[in-house]
Scaffold this motif. Structure first.
Motif, PDB file in Angstrom:
ATOM      1  N   GLY A 168     -10.678  -0.667   4.779  1.00 48.81           N
ATOM      2  CA  GLY A 168     -10.202  -2.043   4.689  1.00 48.81           C
ATOM      3  C   GLY A 168     -10.754  -2.903   5.811  1.00 48.81           C
ATOM      4  N   PRO A 169     -10.328  -4.160   5.865  1.00 49.06           N
ATOM      5  CA  PRO A 169      -9.427  -4.814   4.911  1.00 49.06           C
ATOM      6  C   PRO A 169     -10.070  -4.963   3.534  1.00 49.06           C
ATOM      7  N   PHE A 170      -9.210  -5.192   2.537  1.00 49.28           N
ATOM      8  CA  PHE A 170      -9.656  -5.218   1.158  1.00 49.28           C
ATOM      9  C   PHE A 170      -9.488  -6.596   0.530  1.00 49.28           C
ATOM     10  N   LYS A 171     -10.257  -6.817  -0.513  1.00 49.85           N
ATOM     11  CA  LYS A 171     -10.017  -7.912  -1.437  1.00 49.85           C
ATOM     12  C   LYS A 171      -9.415  -7.296  -2.694  1.00 49.85           C
ATOM     13  N   VAL A 172      -8.408  -7.963  -3.252  1.00 54.42           N
ATOM     14  CA  VAL A 172      -7.755  -7.471  -4.468  1.00 54.42           C
ATOM     15  C   VAL A 172      -7.794  -8.573  -5.514  1.00 54.42           C
ATOM     16  N   LYS A 173      -8.415  -8.285  -6.646  1.00 51.32           N
ATOM     17  CA  LYS A 173      -8.488  -9.236  -7.750  1.00 51.32           C
ATOM     18  C   LYS A 173      -7.457  -8.836  -8.802  1.00 51.32           C
ATOM     19  N   ILE A 174      -6.555  -9.759  -9.110  1.00 52.75           N
ATOM     20  CA  ILE A 174      -5.436  -9.488 -10.013  1.00 52.75           C
ATOM     21  C   ILE A 174      -5.571 -10.391 -11.239  1.00 52.75           C
ATOM     22  N   THR A 175      -5.519  -9.812 -12.426  1.00 57.56           N
ATOM     23  CA  THR A 175      -5.666 -10.569 -13.668  1.00 57.56           C
ATOM     24  C   THR A 175      -4.536 -10.202 -14.617  1.00 57.56           C
ATOM     25  N   ASP A 176      -3.928 -11.217 -15.245  1.00 53.75           N
ATOM     26  CA  ASP A 176      -2.853 -10.914 -16.197  1.00 53.75           C
ATOM     27  C   ASP A 176      -3.353 -11.003 -17.633  1.00 53.75           C
ATOM     28  N   VAL A 177      -2.474 -10.695 -18.578  1.00 52.48           N
ATOM     29  CA  VAL A 177      -2.878 -10.613 -19.982  1.00 52.48           C
ATOM     30  C   VAL A 177      -3.152 -11.973 -20.612  1.00 52.48           C
ATOM     31  N   TYR A 178      -2.845 -13.066 -19.896  1.00 52.66           N
ATOM     32  CA  TYR A 178      -3.138 -14.407 -20.411  1.00 52.66           C
ATOM     33  C   TYR A 178      -4.439 -14.965 -19.837  1.00 52.66           C
ATOM     34  N   GLY A 179      -5.121 -14.189 -19.008  1.00 57.42           N
ATOM     35  CA  GLY A 179      -6.377 -14.641 -18.435  1.00 57.42           C
ATOM     36  C   GLY A 179      -6.249 -15.297 -17.077  1.00 57.42           C
ATOM     37  N   ASN A 180      -5.033 -15.438 -16.536  1.00 60.52           N
ATOM     38  CA  ASN A 180      -4.864 -15.956 -15.174  1.00 60.52           C
ATOM     39  C   ASN A 180      -5.407 -14.924 -14.192  1.00 60.52           C
ATOM     40  N   SER A 181      -6.159 -15.371 -13.208  1.00 57.11           N
ATOM     41  CA  SER A 181      -6.768 -14.447 -12.262  1.00 57.11           C
ATOM     42  C   SER A 181      -6.765 -15.034 -10.860  1.00 57.11           C
ATOM     43  N   VAL A 182      -6.552 -14.186  -9.870  1.00 52.80           N
ATOM     44  CA  VAL A 182      -6.574 -14.619  -8.485  1.00 52.80           C
ATOM     45  C   VAL A 182      -7.091 -13.468  -7.621  1.00 52.80           C
ATOM     46  N   ASN A 233       4.035   2.007 -11.802  1.00 52.24           N
ATOM     47  CA  ASN A 233       3.711   0.615 -11.462  1.00 52.24           C
ATOM     48  C   ASN A 233       2.750   0.452 -10.287  1.00 52.24           C
ATOM     49  N   TYR A 234       2.159   1.501  -9.779  1.00 50.68           N
ATOM     50  CA  TYR A 234       1.102   1.377  -8.773  1.00 50.68           C
ATOM     51  C   TYR A 234      -0.258   1.385  -9.461  1.00 50.68           C
ATOM     52  N   TRP A 235      -1.247   0.818  -8.775  1.00 49.46           N
ATOM     53  CA  TRP A 235      -2.623   0.789  -9.251  1.00 49.46           C
ATOM     54  C   TRP A 235      -3.462   1.617  -8.282  1.00 49.46           C
ATOM     55  N   THR A 236      -4.173   2.615  -8.807  1.00 52.31           N
ATOM     56  CA  THR A 236      -4.778   3.641  -7.964  1.00 52.31           C
ATOM     57  C   THR A 236      -6.297   3.706  -8.084  1.00 52.31           C
ATOM     58  N   LEU A 237      -6.940   3.868  -6.925  1.00 55.10           N
ATOM     59  CA  LEU A 237      -8.362   4.215  -6.841  1.00 55.10           C
ATOM     60  C   LEU A 237      -8.439   5.652  -6.319  1.00 55.10           C
ATOM     61  N   PRO A 238      -8.720   6.633  -7.165  1.00 59.49           N
ATOM     62  CA  PRO A 238      -8.720   8.040  -6.728  1.00 59.49           C
ATOM     63  C   PRO A 238      -9.697   8.339  -5.604  1.00 59.49           C
ATOM     64  N   SER A 239     -10.793   7.570  -5.526  1.00 57.79           N
ATOM     65  CA  SER A 239     -11.781   7.809  -4.472  1.00 57.79           C
ATOM     66  C   SER A 239     -11.633   6.853  -3.297  1.00 57.79           C
ATOM     67  N   GLY A 240     -10.597   6.000  -3.325  1.00 57.57           N
ATOM     68  CA  GLY A 240     -10.353   5.079  -2.233  1.00 57.57           C
ATOM     69  C   GLY A 240     -11.339   3.932  -2.175  1.00 57.57           C
ATOM     70  N   SER A 265      -3.674   3.392  -3.316  1.00 55.62           N
ATOM     71  CA  SER A 265      -2.805   2.975  -4.411  1.00 55.62           C
ATOM     72  C   SER A 265      -1.979   1.781  -3.945  1.00 55.62           C
ATOM     73  N   VAL A 266      -1.925   0.720  -4.754  1.00 53.37           N
ATOM     74  CA  VAL A 266      -1.229  -0.504  -4.360  1.00 53.37           C
ATOM     75  C   VAL A 266      -0.261  -0.943  -5.454  1.00 53.37           C
ATOM     76  N   LEU A 267       0.792  -1.624  -5.029  1.00 55.99           N
ATOM     77  CA  LEU A 267       1.778  -2.197  -5.939  1.00 55.99           C
ATOM     78  C   LEU A 267       1.743  -3.709  -5.811  1.00 55.99           C
ATOM     79  N   VAL A 321       0.847  -1.183   0.000  1.00 57.35           N
ATOM     80  CA  VAL A 321       0.000   0.000   0.000  1.00 57.35           C
ATOM     81  C   VAL A 321       0.889   1.242   0.000  1.00 57.35           C
ATOM     82  N   LYS A 322       0.667   2.113  -0.951  1.00 55.13           N
ATOM     83  CA  LYS A 322       1.536   3.281  -1.121  1.00 55.13           C
ATOM     84  C   LYS A 322       1.389   4.291   0.016  1.00 55.13           C
TER      85      LYS A 322
END
Length: 320
Positions: free
Chosen positions: A207-221, A196-203, A165-167, A155-156
């Motif tokens: 928390g605590p938060f859930k973070v869904k991460i997806t790559d360009v090949y369709g892998n998601s967690v 390289n951070y990912w930002t939500l301007p309105s927050g 904002s998270v890395l 968390v930045k």
């Protein structure tokens, strides 16, 4: 950008080619900029050249808190292959006159045209002779590369319930999207910053938060229990893609070889004499956790040999 890179021998070697590379790079960054769904980078081997640099105690533009433990890293052209941060955290195999090495993308190189890779000195010496200054190479992106640990979320500084904002680290492949949800809330799509951070301007609340991460090949967690812990790297027990490389035991982590600034800024005769003609532009390349894993799904996909930069509706679906 590392302060010690400006006006280096690489800038003199690149010369006017930088201007041309910047123009050509516009088309390359479009497929990976911001939080939009991006096409996978080409994995075709390409020819280019390599130089070396030192971080000199600074962080690369990818904002990772520290360089890789093995000191094998690379900076990519800021106006082309760096792709406004989309290449951060990916891996590239580089082959030179002496052999082959694998490097992690952690920085951008303002003066590097497409095909010019600026390596750590450790990586450069594995594939070439340091006194040469500039060496010919072939290189390619490595999909699903093995990573040294599980996914982590940092968390930045300055984050709060109103701005977040998270890395993300140890994801191996280029990321297509990062979505964040507060407890009981719906997911919000974060925007990728060029550092390289990912930002939500309105927050997203406290928390605590859930973070869904997806790559360009369709892998998601999706990882959970990410706290609003400013400036802290939170490990998870999840991985997005790639195997986990065995980490060194406590007390046996190899020390990073210090690179004197003089090596960074001194120009060898061969480096000064390098031709100013730019290489042909290449497509863009690009202990278990404290946080609790809530959901982990990996969708295997067949990697295409080449995907057009102008994305289709089908591409967008892969980023959800």
């Amino acid at each position: 950008m590392t302060g010690s890179r400006l006006f280096s021998p690489r800038w003199l070697a690149a010369g006017g080619a930088t201007v041309l590379a910047a123009v050509l790079g516009v088309a390359l960054v479009l497929q990976n900029s911001g939080s939009a769904c991006a096409a996978p980078p080409s994995t075709t081997a390409k020819k280019g050249k390599a130089t070396y640099f030192s971080l000199d105690g600074t962080l690369g533009n990818c904002s990772f808190p520290s360089p890789p433990a093995d000191d094998l890293f690379v900076a990519l052209g800021q106006h082309n292959q760096y792709s406004e941060g989309a290449a951060c955290g990916t891996y590239i195999d580089v082959t030179g006159p002496k052999g082959k090495t694998r490097v992690k993308v952690i920085d951008s190189c303002p003066e590097c045209p497409a095909g010019h890779l600026d390596l750590s000195l450790t990586a450069f010496k594995k594939i070439g002779v340091q006194s040469d200054g500039i060496i010919p190479i072939t290189y390619k992106t490595v999909p699903n590369a093995a990573v040294p640990g599980f996914l982590s979320v940092r968390v930045k500084e300055g984050s709060s319930q109103y701005w977040l904002s998270v890395l993300i680290d140890n994801h191996a492949n280029q990321l297509a999207s990062v979505k964040i949800a507060s407890k009981g809330g719906s997911f919000k799509t974060a925007s990728r910053e060029d550092f390289n951070y990912w930002t939500l301007p309105s927050g997203a609340g406290n928390g605590p938060f859930k973070v869904k991460i997806t790559d360009v090949y369709g892998n998601s967690v999706t990882v959970g229990n990410i706290k609003l812990a400013v400036g802290k790297t939170q490990k998870t027990g999840a991985k997005l893609a790639g195997g986990i490389v065995r980490q060194p035991s406590s007390g046996t982590t190899p020390k990073k070889k210090a690179t004197p600034r003089a090596e960074k800024t001194s120009a060898s005769p061969k480096a000064k004499a390098a031709p100013t003609k730019a290489p042909k532009p290449a497509p863009t390349t690009s202990a278990p956790a404290a946080a609790t894993l809530l959901e982990s799904t990996t969708v295997p996909t067949t990697q295409p040999a080449q995907i057009a930069a102008d994305l289709t509706a089908g591409d967008a679906a892969r980023c959800n």
